[in-house]
Design a protein around this motif. Structure first.
Motif, PDB file in Angstrom:
ATOM      1  N   GLY A  91     -37.889  16.220  43.825  1.00  0.00           N
ATOM      2  CA  GLY A  91     -38.810  16.431  44.935  1.00  0.00           C
ATOM      3  C   GLY A  91     -38.124  16.288  46.280  1.00  0.00           C
ATOM      4  N   THR A  92     -37.193  15.344  46.365  1.00  0.00           N
ATOM      5  CA  THR A  92     -36.487  15.097  47.621  1.00  0.00           C
ATOM      6  C   THR A  92     -35.477  16.190  47.922  1.00  0.00           C
ATOM      7  N   LEU A  93     -34.644  16.526  46.935  1.00  0.00           N
ATOM      8  CA  LEU A  93     -33.544  17.462  47.177  1.00  0.00           C
ATOM      9  C   LEU A  93     -33.958  18.925  47.084  1.00  0.00           C
ATOM     10  N   SER A  94     -35.140  19.207  46.551  1.00  0.00           N
ATOM     11  CA  SER A  94     -35.545  20.615  46.410  1.00  0.00           C
ATOM     12  C   SER A  94     -35.657  21.323  47.759  1.00  0.00           C
ATOM     13  N   LEU A 153     -33.411  25.267  60.073  1.00  0.00           N
ATOM     14  CA  LEU A 153     -33.979  26.498  60.631  1.00  0.00           C
ATOM     15  C   LEU A 153     -35.453  26.664  60.305  1.00  0.00           C
ATOM     16  N   ARG A 154     -36.011  25.819  59.465  1.00  0.00           N
ATOM     17  CA  ARG A 154     -37.430  25.899  59.139  1.00  0.00           C
ATOM     18  C   ARG A 154     -38.256  24.974  60.028  1.00  0.00           C
ATOM     19  N   SER A 155     -37.856  23.710  60.068  1.00  0.00           N
ATOM     20  CA  SER A 155     -38.629  22.725  60.833  1.00  0.00           C
ATOM     21  C   SER A 155     -38.189  22.618  62.285  1.00  0.00           C
ATOM     22  N   GLY A 156     -36.961  23.101  62.577  1.00  0.00           N
ATOM     23  CA  GLY A 156     -36.423  22.963  63.923  1.00  0.00           C
ATOM     24  C   GLY A 156     -35.761  21.623  64.179  1.00  0.00           C
ATOM     25  N   TYR A 157     -35.722  20.764  63.176  1.00  0.00           N
ATOM     26  CA  TYR A 157     -35.121  19.438  63.328  1.00  0.00           C
ATOM     27  C   TYR A 157     -33.626  19.573  63.587  1.00  0.00           C
ATOM     28  N   GLU A 158     -33.108  18.807  64.566  1.00  0.00           N
ATOM     29  CA  GLU A 158     -31.701  18.894  64.949  1.00  0.00           C
ATOM     30  C   GLU A 158     -31.032  17.527  64.910  1.00  0.00           C
ATOM     31  N   GLY A 182     -27.176  15.863  66.320  1.00  0.00           N
ATOM     32  CA  GLY A 182     -26.032  16.193  67.157  1.00  0.00           C
ATOM     33  C   GLY A 182     -24.707  15.685  66.647  1.00  0.00           C
ATOM     34  N   ASN A 183     -24.673  15.185  65.414  1.00  0.00           N
ATOM     35  CA  ASN A 183     -23.437  14.628  64.864  1.00  0.00           C
ATOM     36  C   ASN A 183     -23.173  15.210  63.483  1.00  0.00           C
ATOM     37  N   PRO A 184     -22.589  16.416  63.421  1.00  0.00           N
ATOM     38  CA  PRO A 184     -22.341  17.043  62.117  1.00  0.00           C
ATOM     39  C   PRO A 184     -21.461  16.204  61.203  1.00  0.00           C
ATOM     40  N   GLU A 185     -20.540  15.435  61.791  1.00  0.00           N
ATOM     41  CA  GLU A 185     -19.637  14.633  60.964  1.00  0.00           C
ATOM     42  C   GLU A 185     -20.410  13.624  60.134  1.00  0.00           C
ATOM     43  N   SER A 186     -21.406  12.956  60.755  1.00  0.00           N
ATOM     44  CA  SER A 186     -22.201  11.975  60.009  1.00  0.00           C
ATOM     45  C   SER A 186     -23.037  12.664  58.934  1.00  0.00           C
ATOM     46  N   VAL A 187     -23.548  13.871  59.236  1.00  0.00           N
ATOM     47  CA  VAL A 187     -24.319  14.625  58.243  1.00  0.00           C
ATOM     48  C   VAL A 187     -23.447  14.951  57.039  1.00  0.00           C
ATOM     49  N   LEU A 188     -22.242  15.456  57.302  1.00  0.00           N
ATOM     50  CA  LEU A 188     -21.346  15.830  56.213  1.00  0.00           C
ATOM     51  C   LEU A 188     -20.807  14.622  55.466  1.00  0.00           C
ATOM     52  N   GLU A 189     -21.018  13.429  56.022  1.00  0.00           N
ATOM     53  CA  GLU A 189     -20.674  12.194  55.317  1.00  0.00           C
ATOM     54  C   GLU A 189     -21.869  11.653  54.530  1.00  0.00           C
ATOM     55  N   GLY A 190     -22.951  12.429  54.474  1.00  0.00           N
ATOM     56  CA  GLY A 190     -24.074  12.048  53.612  1.00  0.00           C
ATOM     57  C   GLY A 190     -25.276  11.471  54.315  1.00  0.00           C
ATOM     58  N   GLN A 191     -25.264  11.416  55.630  1.00  0.00           N
ATOM     59  CA  GLN A 191     -26.417  10.872  56.354  1.00  0.00           C
ATOM     60  C   GLN A 191     -27.429  11.994  56.614  1.00  0.00           C
ATOM     61  N   ILE A 192     -28.138  12.364  55.572  1.00  0.00           N
ATOM     62  CA  ILE A 192     -29.028  13.523  55.636  1.00  0.00           C
ATOM     63  C   ILE A 192     -30.492  13.161  55.456  1.00  0.00           C
ATOM     64  N   GLY A 249     -32.759  12.157  57.534  1.00  0.00           N
ATOM     65  CA  GLY A 249     -33.622  12.764  58.548  1.00  0.00           C
ATOM     66  C   GLY A 249     -33.888  14.223  58.261  1.00  0.00           C
ATOM     67  N   LEU A 250     -32.858  14.942  57.819  1.00  0.00           N
ATOM     68  CA  LEU A 250     -33.017  16.360  57.468  1.00  0.00           C
ATOM     69  C   LEU A 250     -33.909  16.523  56.245  1.00  0.00           C
ATOM     70  N   LEU A 251     -33.724  15.659  55.256  1.00  0.00           N
ATOM     71  CA  LEU A 251     -34.566  15.719  54.055  1.00  0.00           C
ATOM     72  C   LEU A 251     -36.025  15.450  54.419  1.00  0.00           C
ATOM     73  N   GLU A 252     -36.252  14.446  55.242  1.00  0.00           N
ATOM     74  CA  GLU A 252     -37.618  14.102  55.632  1.00  0.00           C
ATOM     75  C   GLU A 252     -38.281  15.246  56.383  1.00  0.00           C
ATOM     76  N   SER A 253     -37.535  15.862  57.311  1.00  0.00           N
ATOM     77  CA  SER A 253     -38.112  16.981  58.075  1.00  0.00           C
ATOM     78  C   SER A 253     -38.443  18.148  57.156  1.00  0.00           C
ATOM     79  N   GLY A 254     -37.573  18.395  56.160  1.00  0.00           N
ATOM     80  CA  GLY A 254     -37.832  19.469  55.212  1.00  0.00           C
ATOM     81  C   GLY A 254     -39.052  19.211  54.353  1.00  0.00           C
ATOM     82  N   ILE A 255     -39.205  17.971  53.911  1.00  0.00           N
ATOM     83  CA  ILE A 255     -40.364  17.605  53.082  1.00  0.00           C
ATOM     84  C   ILE A 255     -41.656  17.742  53.884  1.00  0.00           C
TER      85      ILE A 255
END
Length: 372
Positions: A188-191, A334-339, A341-351, A353-359
């Protein structure tokens, strides 16, 4: 008590009340009682798979109840701690209360997201497949970056992960990879990650230092359970064995233990090379195949419903997210508009916020469809 603190504690209490209503504590307790009665049956373990399923459900339901009742108790204790600290001018107690309030907000937010996961398969573990798409070697490198991102996310949360297969690209990165995240509600989270991800950066593989755009696809499936009855007759599959290999063609196994299974009616091909024996690799590959066949069945059913509802264009399987490393730094859903500003932290697994916005975005779409 400080008015701002009192107002926030009231908000937290109302949020928890909403969660308690959605999760229906009376129904949850009743279900636990049913499962406990079933688990106590003397003949339960005559069917081992059924017994394991009952016990797993019982453990998860009990955990949910403990989590909710525990949050309620923590909230009540927090109010007492604040009052005690202020009445006795105890700065240490106030500091402890502030720290607990911050953690309680996080824990409530996590549980609130869980209440939005009510799909048929949302409670299951997840089977994730990542594939390099357009962009050549940059796409293969990006696919490996995404795999690392998800594995780091799982590691941060202490979720068990089992890697089934990695197909390495010739120059760098991977062509594809399949792994399983084994925790309740992983699917449910990763879908919401399913779709095409886009990376914009100065290519480390371009000797002229030009900016490149590359793409990778993410597929997320629910792990198949025995109750799904996805039967795969032996006559419908072709099993090939080969020697496992690592990056650069380096042999990691001197025997032909890796397994590739082709489902002949659909043409679906899956492979597994990370287990120690051919039998283990075949069993793992069959689990992946069953998940893909279940997803195919669900997709056909969904296509029929979409045709009836005339809901073309409402899917979210195309581009879902951009990772921009140059000329500026940003990750955008691109769906929720959530942004972020630190791609490095995202690519290190801090996602998270992105998962929550998608859900939350998905739930809004579902609510709108139900209202229309």
């Amino acid at each position: 008590m400080n008015p701002d603190v009192a107002a926030e504690l009231k908000d937290l209490s109302e949020t928890l009340e909403g969660i308690e209503r959605v999760m229906d504590l009376d129904a949850l307790r009743a279900r636990i009682a049913e499962l406990e009665e079933e688990a106590a049956r003397p003949d339960l373990w005559d069917d081992v798979e059924y017994a394991q399923r009952i016990n797993s459900q019982l453990v998860h339901k009990q955990s949910d109840l403990r989590k909710i009742t525990g949050l309620r108790q923590r909230l009540e204790d927090l109010e007492v701690l604040y009052q005690l600290g202020e009445d006795e001018d105890d700065k240490a107690s106030v500091a402890e209360a502030e720290q607990e309030r911050t953690q309680l907000k996080r824990d409530l937010a996590d549980l609130e997201i869980r209440t939005l996961l009510s799909g048929e398969y949302d409670e299951r573990s997840a089977m994730v497949t990542i594939r390099a798409e357009a962009g050549g070697v940059d796409a293969a490198d990006f696919a490996e970056m995404l795999m690392r991102m998800y594995l780091r996310w799982a590691e941060r949360h202490e979720y068990p992960v089992e890697v089934y297969d990695i197909s390495y690209a010739e120059e760098a990165g991977i062509k594809s990879a399949t792994f399983r995240v084994d925790t309740p509600f992983a699917y449910g989270t990763l879908s919401v990650e399913q779709g095409t991800h886009r990376l914009v950066r100065i290519s480390p593989f371009d000797n002229q230092g030009r900016r490149q755009t590359s793409f990778a696809g993410v597929e997320v499936l629910p792990v198949v359970e025995e109750t799904d009855h996805v039967e795969v007759p032996e006559k419908d599959i072709r099993v090939d064995v080969f020697r496992s290999s690592g990056p650069g063609g380096q042999s990691v196994n001197t025997t032909d233990s890796a397994v590739r299974i082709t489902h002949q009616p659909t043409g679906i091909v899956v492979s597994c090379q990370n287990e120690k024996s051919q039998l283990q690799n075949k069993a793992a590959a069959m689990r992946v195949l069953q998940a893909k066949l279940l997803a195919r069945k669900r997709e056909e059913e969904r296509a029929e419903l979409d045709a009836l509802r005339d809901s073309s264009g409402s899917g979210w399987g195309n581009q879902i997210r951009s990772y921009v490393l140059h000329p500026y730094q940003m990750v955008k859903d691109l769906r929720s508009g959530y942004e972020m500003g630190n791609p490095e932290s995202v690519l290190e697994g801090q996602i998270d916020g992105l998962l929550e916005s998608g859900i939350r975005w998905r739930r809004q779409q579902q609510d709108q469809q139900q209202q229309s």
